[in-house]
Scaffold this motif. Structure first.
Motif, PDB file in Angstrom:
ATOM      1  N   VAL A  72       0.776  -1.151   0.077  1.00  0.00           N
ATOM      2  CA  VAL A  72       0.019   0.003   0.096  1.00  0.00           C
ATOM      3  C   VAL A  72       0.836   1.417   0.201  1.00  0.00           C
ATOM      4  N   LEU A  73       1.871   1.167   0.719  1.00  0.00           N
ATOM      5  CA  LEU A  73       2.723   2.239   0.755  1.00  0.00           C
ATOM      6  C   LEU A  73       3.431   2.583  -0.545  1.00  0.00           C
ATOM      7  N   VAL A  80       1.785   9.682  -5.081  1.00  0.00           N
ATOM      8  CA  VAL A  80       1.837  11.238  -4.534  1.00  0.00           C
ATOM      9  C   VAL A  80       3.383  11.651  -4.947  1.00  0.00           C
ATOM     10  N   GLY A  81       4.203  10.808  -5.474  1.00  0.00           N
ATOM     11  CA  GLY A  81       5.709  11.150  -5.596  1.00  0.00           C
ATOM     12  C   GLY A  81       6.431  11.706  -4.631  1.00  0.00           C
ATOM     13  N   GLU A  82       6.006  11.243  -3.186  1.00  0.00           N
ATOM     14  CA  GLU A  82       6.809  11.477  -1.869  1.00  0.00           C
ATOM     15  C   GLU A  82       6.971  10.314  -1.394  1.00  0.00           C
ATOM     16  N   SER A  83       7.913  10.377  -0.114  1.00  0.00           N
ATOM     17  CA  SER A  83       8.266   9.240   0.635  1.00  0.00           C
ATOM     18  C   SER A  83       7.126   9.333   1.721  1.00  0.00           C
ATOM     19  N   CYS A  84       6.565   8.032   1.876  1.00  0.00           N
ATOM     20  CA  CYS A  84       5.443   7.687   2.922  1.00  0.00           C
ATOM     21  C   CYS A  84       5.869   6.633   3.982  1.00  0.00           C
ATOM     22  N   GLY A  91       5.812   7.236  23.502  1.00  0.00           N
ATOM     23  CA  GLY A  91       6.457   8.024  24.651  1.00  0.00           C
ATOM     24  C   GLY A  91       6.357   9.459  24.062  1.00  0.00           C
ATOM     25  N   SER A  92       7.587  10.128  23.847  1.00  0.00           N
ATOM     26  CA  SER A  92       7.700  11.327  23.109  1.00  0.00           C
ATOM     27  C   SER A  92       8.418  11.192  21.860  1.00  0.00           C
ATOM     28  N   GLU A  93       8.709  10.055  21.310  1.00  0.00           N
ATOM     29  CA  GLU A  93       9.389   9.843  20.028  1.00  0.00           C
ATOM     30  C   GLU A  93       8.205   9.257  19.077  1.00  0.00           C
ATOM     31  N   VAL A  94       8.710   9.400  17.792  1.00  0.00           N
ATOM     32  CA  VAL A  94       7.894   8.869  16.672  1.00  0.00           C
ATOM     33  C   VAL A  94       8.588   7.459  16.296  1.00  0.00           C
ATOM     34  N   LEU A  95       8.132   6.494  16.287  1.00  0.00           N
ATOM     35  CA  LEU A  95       8.416   5.216  15.949  1.00  0.00           C
ATOM     36  C   LEU A  95       8.340   4.719  14.479  1.00  0.00           C
ATOM     37  N   TYR A  96       9.023   4.721  13.404  1.00  0.00           N
ATOM     38  CA  TYR A  96       8.836   4.394  12.141  1.00  0.00           C
ATOM     39  C   TYR A  96       8.461   2.980  11.913  1.00  0.00           C
ATOM     40  N   LEU A  97       7.379   2.524  11.620  1.00  0.00           N
ATOM     41  CA  LEU A  97       6.917   0.875  11.503  1.00  0.00           C
ATOM     42  C   LEU A  97       7.268   0.565   9.982  1.00  0.00           C
ATOM     43  N   ASP A  98       6.963   1.501   9.179  1.00  0.00           N
ATOM     44  CA  ASP A  98       7.478   1.092   7.774  1.00  0.00           C
ATOM     45  C   ASP A  98       7.627   2.400   6.967  1.00  0.00           C
ATOM     46  N   ARG A  99       8.161   2.307   5.836  1.00  0.00           N
ATOM     47  CA  ARG A  99       8.532   3.453   5.128  1.00  0.00           C
ATOM     48  C   ARG A  99       8.863   3.055   3.594  1.00  0.00           C
ATOM     49  N   VAL A 100       8.562   3.760   2.710  1.00  0.00           N
ATOM     50  CA  VAL A 100       8.837   3.566   1.286  1.00  0.00           C
ATOM     51  C   VAL A 100       9.191   4.998   0.678  1.00  0.00           C
ATOM     52  N   GLU A 101      10.589   5.004   0.321  1.00  0.00           N
ATOM     53  CA  GLU A 101      11.159   6.216  -0.367  1.00  0.00           C
ATOM     54  C   GLU A 101      10.724   6.595  -1.608  1.00  0.00           C
ATOM     55  N   THR A 102      10.879   8.029  -1.947  1.00  0.00           N
ATOM     56  CA  THR A 102      10.684   8.170  -3.375  1.00  0.00           C
ATOM     57  C   THR A 102      11.936   8.160  -4.045  1.00  0.00           C
ATOM     58  N   PRO A 103      11.790   7.880  -5.338  1.00  0.00           N
ATOM     59  CA  PRO A 103      12.955   7.803  -6.028  1.00  0.00           C
ATOM     60  C   PRO A 103      13.845   8.970  -6.353  1.00  0.00           C
ATOM     61  N   ALA A 104      13.378  10.196  -5.870  1.00  0.00           N
ATOM     62  CA  ALA A 104      13.922  11.479  -5.907  1.00  0.00           C
ATOM     63  C   ALA A 104      15.526  11.441  -5.470  1.00  0.00           C
ATOM     64  N   PRO A 105      16.513  12.083  -6.025  1.00  0.00           N
ATOM     65  CA  PRO A 105      17.886  12.032  -5.732  1.00  0.00           C
ATOM     66  C   PRO A 105      18.086  12.169  -4.234  1.00  0.00           C
ATOM     67  N   LEU A 106      17.659  13.340  -3.845  1.00  0.00           N
ATOM     68  CA  LEU A 106      17.782  14.007  -2.581  1.00  0.00           C
ATOM     69  C   LEU A 106      16.733  13.477  -1.469  1.00  0.00           C
ATOM     70  N   ARG A 107      17.071  12.606  -0.540  1.00  0.00           N
ATOM     71  CA  ARG A 107      15.966  12.315   0.479  1.00  0.00           C
ATOM     72  C   ARG A 107      16.623  11.996   1.779  1.00  0.00           C
ATOM     73  N   PHE A 108      15.932  11.823   2.686  1.00  0.00           N
ATOM     74  CA  PHE A 108      16.261  11.287   4.023  1.00  0.00           C
ATOM     75  C   PHE A 108      15.931  10.059   4.316  1.00  0.00           C
ATOM     76  N   TYR A 109      16.928   9.028   4.754  1.00  0.00           N
ATOM     77  CA  TYR A 109      16.347   7.647   4.910  1.00  0.00           C
ATOM     78  C   TYR A 109      16.318   7.377   6.380  1.00  0.00           C
TER      79      TYR A 109
END
Length: 133
Positions: A72-73, A80-84, A91-109
């Protein structure tokens, strides 16, 4: 305790469970020493402990529906052409359960299992925006 978003006192747990106060107190002490529960700063209220939260997070990270949510991601990223991401507040943090990156050359993994302070991510700001002051 894990099913409700509130703190519980010993007395409220006695009323909710119907267990004798001494028995429940011993059970709470054992769960607290195992990291499954923790006492609030006032020492009289209980909430979920770090070990219990980590166990729940590991279930979310490694469950059998991972393939379906990842598909689905991927489809959403194509549209949408963006990472999802799929995230959870821990707690006070966000936990990343799953992620799919955009193919754009500049991104934060960020890989699944990554944690960032809630105020430092878009999804964290969504979580914070839904909380009471």
């Amino acid at each position: 305790i894990a099913c409700k978003d509130q703190l519980f006192s010993l007395q409220s747990l006695v009323e909710e469970t119907g267990l004798p106060k001494p028995t429940l107190h011993r059970m709470l002490q054992q769960l607290e020493s195992a990291g499954m529960l923790q006492r609030d700063a006032d020492g009289r209220h209980y909430s979920t402990g770090v070990r219990l939260r980590r166990m729940a997070e590991n279930l979310l990270l490694n469950n059998t529906v991972h393939g379906a949510r990842h598909a689905v991601l991927r489809q959403l990223v194509e549209e949408v052409g963006e990472s999802c991401n799929i995230t959870a507040l821990s707690g006070s943090e966000v936990l990343y359960l799953d992620r799919v990156e955009t193919p754009a050359p500049l991104r934060f993994y960020l890989h699944p299992g990554s944690r960032v302070p809630a105020h430092c991510s878009a999804s964290g700001k969504l979580f914070l925006g839904q909380m009471s002051p």
